[in-house]
Design a protein around this motif. Structure first.
Motif, PDB file in Angstrom:
ATOM      1  N   ASN A  33       0.769  -1.143   0.055  1.00 44.58           N
ATOM      2  CA  ASN A  33      -0.023   0.050   0.058  1.00 44.58           C
ATOM      3  C   ASN A  33       0.975   1.122   0.113  1.00 44.58           C
ATOM      4  O   ASN A  33       1.947   1.142   0.092  1.00 44.58           O
ATOM      5  CB  ASN A  33      -0.900   0.168   1.390  1.00 44.58           C
ATOM      6  CG  ASN A  33      -0.325  -0.175   2.453  1.00 44.58           C
ATOM      7  OD1 ASN A  33       0.750   0.502   2.774  1.00 44.58           O
ATOM      8  ND2 ASN A  33      -0.659  -1.077   3.609  1.00 44.58           N
ATOM      9  N   TRP A  34       0.215   2.315  -0.118  1.00 48.73           N
ATOM     10  CA  TRP A  34       0.864   3.733  -0.118  1.00 48.73           C
ATOM     11  C   TRP A  34       2.055   3.983   1.093  1.00 48.73           C
ATOM     12  O   TRP A  34       2.858   4.373   0.858  1.00 48.73           O
ATOM     13  CB  TRP A  34       0.025   4.923  -0.593  1.00 48.73           C
ATOM     14  CG  TRP A  34      -0.742   5.266   0.767  1.00 48.73           C
ATOM     15  CD1 TRP A  34      -2.047   4.855   1.034  1.00 48.73           C
ATOM     16  CD2 TRP A  34      -0.475   6.297   1.627  1.00 48.73           C
ATOM     17  NE1 TRP A  34      -2.430   5.537   2.099  1.00 48.73           N
ATOM     18  CE2 TRP A  34      -1.638   6.190   2.470  1.00 48.73           C
ATOM     19  CE3 TRP A  34       0.621   6.992   1.930  1.00 48.73           C
ATOM     20  CZ2 TRP A  34      -1.729   7.372   3.464  1.00 48.73           C
ATOM     21  CZ3 TRP A  34       0.624   7.832   2.854  1.00 48.73           C
ATOM     22  CH2 TRP A  34      -0.428   7.882   3.933  1.00 48.73           C
ATOM     23  N   ARG A  35       1.417   3.711   2.136  1.00 50.42           N
ATOM     24  CA  ARG A  35       2.278   3.886   3.458  1.00 50.42           C
ATOM     25  C   ARG A  35       3.342   2.930   3.282  1.00 50.42           C
ATOM     26  O   ARG A  35       4.425   3.660   3.668  1.00 50.42           O
ATOM     27  CB  ARG A  35       1.246   3.505   4.646  1.00 50.42           C
ATOM     28  CG  ARG A  35       0.212   4.285   4.956  1.00 50.42           C
ATOM     29  CD  ARG A  35      -0.677   3.986   6.192  1.00 50.42           C
ATOM     30  NE  ARG A  35      -1.588   4.635   6.470  1.00 50.42           N
ATOM     31  CZ  ARG A  35      -2.783   4.545   6.016  1.00 50.42           C
ATOM     32  NH1 ARG A  35      -3.273   3.389   5.184  1.00 50.42           N
ATOM     33  NH2 ARG A  35      -3.716   5.587   6.451  1.00 50.42           N
ATOM     34  N   LYS A  36       3.318   1.615   3.089  1.00 47.98           N
ATOM     35  CA  LYS A  36       4.390   0.733   2.830  1.00 47.98           C
ATOM     36  C   LYS A  36       5.440   1.433   1.974  1.00 47.98           C
ATOM     37  O   LYS A  36       6.846   1.312   2.084  1.00 47.98           O
ATOM     38  CB  LYS A  36       4.103  -0.345   2.649  1.00 47.98           C
ATOM     39  CG  LYS A  36       3.491  -1.305   4.200  1.00 47.98           C
ATOM     40  CD  LYS A  36       3.137  -2.432   3.588  1.00 47.98           C
ATOM     41  CE  LYS A  36       2.405  -3.287   4.880  1.00 47.98           C
ATOM     42  NZ  LYS A  36       2.143  -4.632   4.785  1.00 47.98           N
ATOM     43  N   ALA A  37       5.000   1.633   0.695  1.00 46.88           N
ATOM     44  CA  ALA A  37       5.819   2.130  -0.384  1.00 46.88           C
ATOM     45  C   ALA A  37       6.582   3.488   0.262  1.00 46.88           C
ATOM     46  O   ALA A  37       7.858   3.580  -0.361  1.00 46.88           O
ATOM     47  CB  ALA A  37       5.034   2.538  -1.549  1.00 46.88           C
TER      48      ALA A  37
END
Length: 266
Positions: A145-149
């Motif tokens: 997801n965007w947080r992990k990316a």
């Protein structure tokens, strides 16, 4: 440059760019430790461009799908897994791009030393090993997801410090976030495309501002050897990483760091 230096530095760049052992450290060390002459800006551009060609060629189908679906999602209003991944890569590139613009001068003047490389080589080698041992390794690229990316992108920004290893720190971050080894490595390699491209572009701009002549023969050899060795490195790394894990690379980093300490203070 001597032909031996050209061949050695090009192969070093190609084989270490995508391994978690820091290509920048290995390119600095011949000058710092062995007393080799600085390879110059033009050669840096050449070997980086060779690495860029290698990763684009190897992932050519993925790259095409990322571009097609990443842009096509705006037209259809729906994003495929590849389209979503494309924009996650863009997002993950932002921290390193900003850090490079803000701290490039400090990095070039203050941090390109054998002492810094020794510290980061050992420190981040230990962190890599810990992440590989402790990581749950269940998450796939489809679950990113965007947080992990963004977190992996922030880790990539740290790799501007010589000796850290861009691929090493991004794989470490991926493993810490629960990704499988192969998926962490694949995301790291795909993330490298815009970063290496931007780096090469900045080097080209600097090169155009210089008055020194360009030795095109050296450039051709450097680009070719760097590209071939980088391609082989990516291919075999992805084939064997699930079986061998990160331990061999962490051990290598510890031994290299110890050797540097001995050379500096021994």
């Amino acid at each position: 440059m001597d032909i031996l230096h050209i061949v050695a530095l090009a192969l070093i760049q190609g084989f270490t760019e995508f391994l978690p052992i820091s290509s920048s450290a290995h390119l600095i060390l011949p000058n710092q430790v062995l007393g080799w002459p600085d390879q110059g800006l033009a050669f840096d551009v050449a070997v980086h461009f060779g690495s860029l060609i290698a990763v684009v060629v190897y992932f050519r189908k993925d790259v095409w799908a990322l571009i097609r679906d990443g842009l096509g999602g705006f037209a259809t209003g729906k994003f495929t897994d590849e389209g979503r991944l494309a924009w996650l890569i863009v997002l993950a590139t932002i921290p390193a791009g900003l850090a490079g613009l803000l701290f490039q001068d400090v990095i070039e003047t203050k941090l390109r030393s054998a002492a810094v490389i020794a510290a980061t080589t050992i420190g981040f080698g230990i962190v890599l090993w810990w992440a590989d041992v402790r990581g749950v390794r269940t998450q796939t690229l489809a679950q990113l997801n965007w947080r992990k990316a963004l977190a992996i992108g922030a880790a990539q920004a740290i790799a501007l410090i010589p000796g850290t290893s861009r691929s090493g720190i991004t794989m470490t971050a991926g493993l810490m976030l629960g990704m499988k080894r192969e998926d962490a490595a694949r995301f790291s390699f795909l993330m490298s495309i815009p970063v290496i491209a931007l780096s090469a572009l900045l080097l080209i701009v600097e090169l155009l501002e210089q008055k020194e002549p360009v030795h095109w023969h050296d450039i051709l050899i450097g680009t070719t050897l760097s590209g071939i060795s980088a391609y082989l490195c990516i291919r075999f790394f992805l084939q064997f990483i699930s079986r061998i894990g990160m331990a061999p690379f962490a051990i290598y980093r510890l031994l290299l760091g110890a050797a540097l300490i001995w050379m500096i203070w021994g």
